[in-house]
Design a protein around this motif. Structure first.
Motif, PDB file in Angstrom:
ATOM      1  N   CYS A  31       0.858  -1.180   0.000  1.00 13.78           N
ATOM      2  CA  CYS A  31       0.000   0.000   0.000  1.00 13.78           C
ATOM      3  C   CYS A  31       0.893   1.228   0.000  1.00 13.78           C
ATOM      4  N   ILE A  33      -0.398   5.073  -0.173  1.00 16.08           N
ATOM      5  CA  ILE A  33      -1.620   5.861  -0.303  1.00 16.08           C
ATOM      6  C   ILE A  33      -1.410   7.280   0.208  1.00 16.08           C
ATOM      7  N   SER A 365      -7.471   1.986  -3.118  1.00 17.99           N
ATOM      8  CA  SER A 365      -7.261   2.953  -4.190  1.00 17.99           C
ATOM      9  C   SER A 365      -8.469   3.865  -4.272  1.00 17.99           C
ATOM     10  N   LYS A 397      -4.145   1.871 -10.271  1.00 18.71           N
ATOM     11  CA  LYS A 397      -3.441   2.437  -9.115  1.00 18.71           C
ATOM     12  C   LYS A 397      -2.982   1.335  -8.164  1.00 18.71           C
ATOM     13  N   VAL A 398      -3.781   0.283  -8.026  1.00 20.44           N
ATOM     14  CA  VAL A 398      -3.381  -0.849  -7.188  1.00 20.44           C
ATOM     15  C   VAL A 398      -2.130  -1.499  -7.752  1.00 20.44           C
ATOM     16  N   GLN A 401       0.893   0.624  -7.064  1.00 16.92           N
ATOM     17  CA  GLN A 401       1.356   0.484  -5.680  1.00 16.92           C
ATOM     18  C   GLN A 401       2.188  -0.781  -5.505  1.00 16.92           C
TER      19      GLN A 401
END
Length: 415
Positions: A31, A33, A365, A397-398, A401
Motif C-alpha cells: 500500500c 496511499i 485505491s 493504481k493498485v 502500488q
C-alpha cells in the motif's frame, strides 16, 4: 451550518500525514496511499479497512509505549505479519509527514520475525528536510546499530525498540515524534461512555471513549468556543440538545446533556446513561476530532471506525459537515460501509478510498475513472453507487502500488 458561529477548530494547524506506506501488515500486502484532510475508507466487512487504521495506530502505540507492547497487544508478530502462501517474515511501515515551518519528514521501519515469537528492528530510517531540500537531520539504524546519522553523536540503539524514541531528544527529530504520538484512533463504545468514569485530565480521548467526561471538561476550560461548536453540531444531529458538560457523582464523574422538552420552560438534564447509542457515538466522534494534544495544540490525525453507526440517516449530513470543518486542522480518516454517509461525500473536497479484499490480500485505491466521473458529474452519489454495488476501485493504481512496493528500499540513507 452558518459560518457566523465560532469555529470548531483552533487557529494553529497540526502536522499532516501526506503518504502512508505499508507492506505485509495483517491483510495488507502493499500500500502506498496519499491521505487528504478528510479521508473516507469504504469497503465491505472484513475487507481490511480496520487494518489500515491499525497500521497507523501501531506506529503511534510503538512510540507511546514500546514496540514489544504494541505487538503483544495484537497477539504477537505472528498475528501482525501478513499470512499468505509465501508467509513473509517481515513487515514494513512508513509515513511521509508535512511538518510546521515548511519541513518534510520521511520515516520508515521494517520489523523482522525471529524464532519463538521474537522480533528485531531490521532497519529504521528517518530523514527530515526543508521543502527546499536542505537536510536538517537523518539516521539509519540496522538491527540495533546506528550506521549513519546527521548530526553525529546520537545515542546508541536497541534491536527491539524504535530508535525514534531516543532520537526525539534532538530538535530535528522531535516534531516527527510529537506528530506520530499525538494521533488518536477510535472504535467508540457507548456502553463504556455510559459508565461512571474515574476523574481524568482529558489529555487524549481513550479508544472506546471511556474518559470523554474529562476531555469535555478540558475543552470547556481550554477552548470553550470549540465545545460550543460541538454542541451546535450536536443540535443538528440530536434536535433539542442545548449543552453538554462534565458532572461529578461522588468519587466518579460522568457527563450530562441539557435537552429541551415540550411543555417545560427549562431544559431537562439527562446523564449519559439515559442517552441513545447514536447520540453518544456522535458526541464521541465530534469530541475526538476537536480534542487537544499537549500544549493545547490539535491532535495530528484521528481515525474513527464507522462514526455513523446507530445514527439516523438524516444526521449524516451534519456529521460530515462537522468532520470537514475539523479536518481543516486535524487530519481525519474514517471507515464506513454506510451508503447514507457516502451520499454526503464530495470528491472535490474529500478523499475517497475503496478497500477491497481479493484472494486474502487487501488493496486500497481511489475510484476508477468512470466511477469518479459519475460522482463529479452528479449522475450518482457515492452512496448510490455503493447501493448498486458499482463503486469500483482504480485497479491501475493498485498495480502501481505493487510496483512501488518492490522499489521500497530501507537500506539507503535517504528514500
Amino acid at each position: 451550518m452558518s459560518s457566523n458561529s465560532a469555529t470548531l477548530i483552533p487557529a494553529d494547524a497540526a502536522p499532516r500525514v501526506r503518504c502512508v506506506r505499508i507492506r505485509n501488515f495483517k491483510s495488507i500486502g502493499s500500500c502506498n496511499i496519499e491521505l487528504g484532510g478528510l479521508t473516507i475508507l469504504v469497503g465491505r466487512n472484513g475487507s481490511g479497512k480496520s487494518n489500515f487504521l491499525d497500521a497507523l495506530r501501531f506506529i503511534a502505540d510503538s512510540l507511546q509505549t514500546s514496540l514489544g507492547h504494541a505487538l503483544n497487544a495484537r497477539g504477537g508478530i505472528e498475528q501482525v505479519r501478513r499470512k499468505s502462501t509465501g508467509h513473509p517474515r517481515n513487515f514494513m511501515l512508513g509515513l511521509t509527514l508535512d511538518l510546521p515551518d515548511h519541513l518534510l519528514a520521511t520515516y520508515d521501519f521494517e520489523i523482522a520475525a525471529r524464532e519463538r515469537g521474537a522480533f528485531t528492528v531490521k532497519v529504521e530510517r528517518l530523514v527530515v528536510k526543508t521543502l527546499g531540500g536542505d537536510l536538517l537531520g537523518r539516521y539509519l539504524v540496522r538491527e540495533g546499530v546506528v550506521e549513519s546519522s546527521h548530526p553525529s553523536g546520537l545515542p546508541p540503539a536497541a534491536h527491539d525498540r524504535l530508535y525514534l524514541v531516543l532520537a526525539s531528544t534532538h530538535p530535528a527529530f522531535r516534531p516527527v515524534y510529537d506528530a506520530m504520538t499525538s494521533m488518536g484512533f477510535y472504535n467508540l463504545n457507548p456502553e463504556a461512555m455510559k459508565e461512571l468514569q474515574n476523574p481524568d485530565a482529558g489529555e487524549l480521548l481513550h479508544r472506546d471513549g471511556g474518559n470523554i467526561a474529562g476531555v469535555i471538561a478540558r475543552l470547556k476550560g481550554d477552548k470553550p468556543d470549540i465545545l460550543q461548536r460541538i454542541t451546535e453540531y450536536l443540535q443538528h444531529i440530536v434536535p433539542g440538545v442545548s449543552d453538554v458538560e462534565r458532572v461529578a457523582l461522588g468519587p466518579k464523574e460522568t457527563f450530562e446533556f441539557r435537552q429541551a422538552v415540550k411543555g417545560s420552560p427549562h431544559p431537562w438534564r439527562f446523564h449519559a446513561a439515559s442517552m441513545s447509542d447514536g447520540t453518544l457515538r456522535a458526541l464521541g466522534a465530534l469530541t475526538a476530532v476537536t480534542q487537544l494534544a499537549e500544549r493545547k495544540r490539535p491532535v495530528t490525525l484521528v481515525g474513527i471506525e464507522e462514526p455513523e453507526t446507530a445514527l439516523h440517516p438524516a444526521a449524516s449530513g451534519a456529521l460530515m459537515d462537522a468532520l470537514r470543518e475539523a479536518a481543516n486542522v486535524t487530519q481525519i480518516v474514517v471507515t464506513t460501509h454506510s451508503p447514507d454517509l457516502l451520499d454526503q461525500v464530495e470528491t472535490s473536497r474529500d478523499t475517497l478510498l475503496i478497500v477491497v479484499l481479493h484472494e486474502g490480500s487487501t488493496s486500497l485505491s481511489g475510484p476508477d475513472h468512470a466511477t469518479l466521473g459519475a460522482i463529479r458529474d452528479h449522475l450518482y452519489s457515492a452512496g448510490e453507487l455503493l447501493r448498486m454495488d458499482q463503486l469500483e476501485p482504480d485497479t491501475s493504481k493498485v498495480e502501481e502500488q505493487e510496483r512501488q512496493a518492490t522499489l521500497w528500499n530501507l537500506e539507503k540513507d535517504e528514500p
